[in-house]
Design a protein around this motif. Structure first.
Motif, short mmCIF file in Angstrom:
data_model
loop_
_atom_site.label_atom_id
_atom_site.label_comp_id
_atom_site.label_asym_id
_atom_site.label_seq_id
_atom_site.Cartn_x
_atom_site.Cartn_y
_atom_site.Cartn_z
N THR A 5 0.83 -1.19 0.00
CA THR A 5 0.00 0.00 0.00
C THR A 5 0.87 1.24 0.00
OG1 THR A 5 -1.65 -1.15 1.35
CG2 THR A 5 -1.82 1.24 1.25
N HIS A 29 -11.83 -0.58 -2.07
CA HIS A 29 -11.67 -1.98 -1.65
C HIS A 29 -12.07 -2.12 -0.18
CE1 HIS A 29 -9.76 -5.90 -1.30
NE2 HIS A 29 -8.99 -5.45 -0.34
N ARG A 30 -11.67 -1.12 0.61
CA ARG A 30 -12.03 -1.02 2.03
C ARG A 30 -12.33 0.43 2.33
NH1 ARG A 30 -7.23 -4.63 4.40
NH2 ARG A 30 -8.28 -6.62 4.19
N GLN A 31 -13.26 0.65 3.27
CA GLN A 31 -13.59 2.04 3.59
C GLN A 31 -14.14 2.13 5.01
OE1 GLN A 31 -16.31 3.94 0.86
NE2 GLN A 31 -15.39 5.92 1.28
N SER A 32 -13.64 3.13 5.74
CA SER A 32 -14.16 3.43 7.06
C SER A 32 -14.08 4.95 7.23
CB SER A 32 -13.35 2.72 8.15
OG SER A 32 -12.05 3.30 8.26
N TRP A 35 -10.15 5.58 7.06
CA TRP A 35 -9.30 4.87 6.08
C TRP A 35 -10.11 4.49 4.86
CZ3 TRP A 35 -4.38 4.04 5.03
CH2 TRP A 35 -4.03 3.00 4.17
N THR A 36 -9.57 4.75 3.69
CA THR A 36 -10.16 4.29 2.43
C THR A 36 -9.04 3.69 1.61
OG1 THR A 36 -11.86 6.00 2.48
CG2 THR A 36 -11.42 4.99 0.35
N GLU A 37 -9.33 2.57 0.96
CA GLU A 37 -8.28 1.85 0.22
C GLU A 37 -8.83 1.39 -1.12
OE1 GLU A 37 -5.70 -1.01 2.48
OE2 GLU A 37 -6.79 -2.44 1.23
N ARG A 44 -2.11 -1.19 -3.39
CA ARG A 44 -3.30 -0.47 -2.95
C ARG A 44 -2.97 0.99 -2.71
NH1 ARG A 44 -3.81 -5.63 0.32
NH2 ARG A 44 -5.29 -6.80 -0.93
N GLY A 46 -4.06 4.01 -0.53
CA GLY A 46 -4.81 4.27 0.68
C GLY A 46 -4.94 5.75 0.97
#
Length: 116
Positions: A5, A29-32, A35-37, A44, A46
């Motif tokens: 990343t 791919h991921r998100q909060s 954090w976003t990826e 990746r 991020g």
């Protein structure tokens, strides 16, 4: 060993995530909240919310995206339409073969035809 990343610190996660989602044409791919990826090939990209008070304006980290020429021009148009500004245009420079842009939150990123 491999790079998993590369991430950028951002001041506004919603705006930064929206910009990169538009430019990359893919959902995270991921998100909060902090954090976003995005999966981009094997690496990746991020985004980390800078909620711990570090002073910054953009970043000295510059992700480089490699393309064939036609695909680069399409990506460039989409990036500019999403709010990116051209910093250095060396696409026609045989030694450089790239263009550096700045995202709305101040991060530079480079598009190249490095090996094309």
């Amino acid at each position: 060993m491999k790079i998993r990343t590369v991430y950028l610190k951002v001041g506004n996660m919603g705006e930064a995530a929206s910009f990169w989602q538009q430019v990359l044409e893919r959902a995270p791919h991921r998100q909060s909240e902090k954090w976003t990826e995005f999966a981009v090939g094997e690496v990746r990209l991020g985004l980390l919310l800078n909620d711990f008070g570090d002073p910054f304006d953009g970043s000295s980290a510059v992700p480089v995206f490699e393309f064939e020429k036609t695909a680069l021009l399409t990506f460039l148009d989409r990036a500019k339409a999403s709010g990116a500004m051209v910093v250095v245009d060396g696409l026609d420079d045989e030694n450089m073969k790239s263009i550096v842009l700045r995202s709305p939150d101040g991060h530079e990123f480079e598009l190249c035809t490095c090996h094309a």
